[in-house]
Design a protein around this motif. Structure first.
Motif, PDB file in Angstrom:
ATOM      1  N   THR A 267      17.096 -22.872  18.218  1.00  0.00           N
ATOM      2  CA  THR A 267      16.557 -23.917  19.076  1.00  0.00           C
ATOM      3  C   THR A 267      15.160 -24.323  18.601  1.00  0.00           C
ATOM      4  N   VAL A 268      14.825 -25.588  18.877  1.00  0.00           N
ATOM      5  CA  VAL A 268      13.509 -26.103  18.492  1.00  0.00           C
ATOM      6  C   VAL A 268      12.914 -26.849  19.674  1.00  0.00           C
ATOM      7  N   LYS A 269      11.578 -26.898  19.711  1.00  0.00           N
ATOM      8  CA  LYS A 269      10.896 -27.756  20.669  1.00  0.00           C
ATOM      9  C   LYS A 269      10.230 -28.890  19.900  1.00  0.00           C
ATOM     10  N   GLY A 270       9.472 -29.728  20.595  1.00  0.00           N
ATOM     11  CA  GLY A 270       8.986 -30.970  20.013  1.00  0.00           C
ATOM     12  C   GLY A 270       8.241 -30.826  18.696  1.00  0.00           C
ATOM     13  N   GLU A 271       7.204 -29.960  18.661  1.00  0.00           N
ATOM     14  CA  GLU A 271       6.410 -29.820  17.445  1.00  0.00           C
ATOM     15  C   GLU A 271       7.252 -29.314  16.278  1.00  0.00           C
ATOM     16  N   GLN A 272       8.154 -28.354  16.556  1.00  0.00           N
ATOM     17  CA  GLN A 272       9.005 -27.821  15.498  1.00  0.00           C
ATOM     18  C   GLN A 272       9.999 -28.877  15.009  1.00  0.00           C
ATOM     19  N   ALA A 273      10.526 -29.670  15.940  1.00  0.00           N
ATOM     20  CA  ALA A 273      11.458 -30.735  15.563  1.00  0.00           C
ATOM     21  C   ALA A 273      10.765 -31.750  14.659  1.00  0.00           C
ATOM     22  N   PHE A 274       9.519 -32.091  15.002  1.00  0.00           N
ATOM     23  CA  PHE A 274       8.771 -33.016  14.154  1.00  0.00           C
ATOM     24  C   PHE A 274       8.538 -32.420  12.775  1.00  0.00           C
ATOM     25  N   GLY A 275       8.180 -31.135  12.715  1.00  0.00           N
ATOM     26  CA  GLY A 275       7.994 -30.482  11.427  1.00  0.00           C
ATOM     27  C   GLY A 275       9.254 -30.550  10.566  1.00  0.00           C
ATOM     28  N   LEU A 276      10.420 -30.414  11.209  1.00  0.00           N
ATOM     29  CA  LEU A 276      11.688 -30.462  10.477  1.00  0.00           C
ATOM     30  C   LEU A 276      11.968 -31.858   9.923  1.00  0.00           C
ATOM     31  N   VAL A 277      11.808 -32.897  10.754  1.00  0.00           N
ATOM     32  CA  VAL A 277      12.110 -34.246  10.250  1.00  0.00           C
ATOM     33  C   VAL A 277      11.066 -34.691   9.228  1.00  0.00           C
ATOM     34  N   LEU A 278       9.821 -34.221   9.359  1.00  0.00           N
ATOM     35  CA  LEU A 278       8.810 -34.529   8.355  1.00  0.00           C
ATOM     36  C   LEU A 278       9.159 -33.852   7.028  1.00  0.00           C
ATOM     37  N   ALA A 279       9.615 -32.604   7.108  1.00  0.00           N
ATOM     38  CA  ALA A 279      10.058 -31.905   5.896  1.00  0.00           C
ATOM     39  C   ALA A 279      11.278 -32.602   5.291  1.00  0.00           C
TER      40      ALA A 279
END
Length: 422
Positions: A267-279
């Motif tokens: 599971t991911v929350k907002g900041e982690q989700a952003f880190g993933l799509v940025l990566a």
């Protein structure tokens, strides 16, 4: 053109700048969230606008100085100055001091030095690479940056929250090392010019007058002016990558399951989700920039420029219509394709327009697309408070489509009347 055939200056820069970019992207994507939490969305948006005004001025001065005083000298000064600014930012987030205001000032100064670096670095590529190979060289440098965009945010998502001070210290040290490496292992590439002797009674504003005169000449180039304006409008979309997108995803994603295996869920929350799509963005760019740039070079430049803006508009619509992590992943793939369409080709277009003795200033003026865009783009953050996310995304979509129209007009002008330096 193979890297082993590159000028030694470019080889040194490619690998040393890669290290700097990785450390930079470990904390930079999360700074908008940091400032929004410390100052509130309204104040953070206006402060980011204010900080970028100085970067616009520095960008123009950087191009002038790169042509007058040399590419190497400006790059060395800029890298060391940026490193010292990051160390000051680190001190403002240290165990001894917690001051978002000092951090913001240091961040703004680092942006100014970064704006000094950019036109000199781009002009150096144009100095040492034949026109037929420039698109591919610019594309490789762009790929290097985006490899950092893959690695940096992933490491940042792990270390940023608990080790912001240490990350900023490392970034400062790496920037200073870059300046020292450039000073020792690169040579000057600026064309030799007849520099008018400066008289003892010359007024302090003499160089400023010359600078304004030179940029006024550039702006009279109708094709180039349209290129800048269209780029500023398009920039309101791609600049949201580290402005609106992280704030939006933090607000709309609480906890979501990315995938599950049996009873185990990731599971991911907002900041982690952003880190993933940025990566994801960085990974796709790193893998596909050279291939897509080569593919795009088989089409008319007009079609590439216009379609890139249209695809940006489509990606913004997709972002606005989803609160689902996989929806964001799809939207980012479309966004990245729009980005890849213009990578390399736009820089090559600038070098085609620029006279040899004014390359630094032309690249500086061209990068106004980014500095002015970055100046205006933070307004999207308070706009979400005033009119909501849906209307903010709608405005960004219209601006992207408007840029497509201006690019069409630019090429119509270019075909009717040759541009300066062509």
């Amino acid at each position: 053109m193979r890297i082993r055939d590159w000028d030694p200056n470019l080889k040194v820069r490619l690998f040393s700048e890669a290290m700097m970019n990785i450390t930079f992207w470990m904390f930079f994507p999360f700074l908008t969230i940091y400032f929004a939490e410390e100052f509130g969305k309204n104040k953070a948006g206006f402060l980011l606008v204010f900080s970028q005004i100085f970067s616009v001025i520095a960008n123009l001065m950087g191009g002038y100085c790169a042509d007058r005083f040399g590419r190497k000298r400006m790059m060395v000064i800029s890298a060391i100055g940026q490193g010292l600014s990051f160390l000051a930012f680190a001190f403002a987030s240290s165990p001894w001091l917690q001051s978002p205001w000092v951090g913001f000032v240091a961040f703004s100064i680092a942006g100014v030095f970064g704006s000094f670096y950019w036109p000199a670095s781009q002009a150096m590529v144009a100095d040492v690479v034949d026109e037929k190979d420039r698109s591919s060289v610019f594309a490789i440098f762009y790929t290097s940056i985006n490899i950092a965009v893959v690695i940096g945010p992933i490491l940042g998502a792990i270390f940023y929250v608990n080790y912001r001070f240490e990350l900023l210290v490392v970034a400062g040290i790496v920037c200073i090392l870059l300046g020292l490496i450039l000073a020792k292992w690169t040579r000057e590439t600026a064309p030799i010019q007849k520099v008018e002797a400066v008289c003892a009674d010359r007024k302090w504003y003499y160089f400023l007058q010359n600078q304004v005169k030179d940029y006024a000449l550039i702006i009279k180039d109708r094709t180039f002016l349209l290129f800048i304006i269209a780029g500023v409008l398009a920039g309101q979309t791609f600049m949201q990558l580290d402005l609106l997108f992280p704030v939006y995803m933090k607000d709309v994603i609480d906890f979501q399951t990315l995938f599950s295996i049996g009873d185990w869920e990731f599971t991911v929350k907002g900041e982690q989700a952003f880190g993933l799509v940025l990566a994801e963005n960085g990974l796709l760019v790193a893998l596909l920039t050279v291939a897509v740039t080569k593919w795009m070079s088989t089409f008319k430049e007009l079609n590439v420029f216009v379609l890139s803006s249209v695809v940006y508009a489509i990606s913004i619509v997709l972002f606005s219509q989803t609160h689902w992590i996989w929806g964001f992943i799809v939207a980012m793939a479309v966004f990245t394709f729009a980005e890849l369409m213009g990578a390399g080709i736009q820089q090559s277009f600038v070098s085609k327009l620029a006279p040899e003795h004014m390359r630094g200033q032309y690249f500086a003026a061209a990068s106004l697309r980014f500095t002015i865009s970055r100046t205006i783009a933070p307004l999207s953050i308070p706009m979400t408070v005033w009119i909501g996310y849906e209307w903010t995304f709608f405005v960004l979509t219209i601006l992207a489509l408007a840029s497509a129209g201006l690019y069409w007009l630019m090429f119509y002008s270019f075909e009717k009347k040759p541009a300066v330096g062509s």
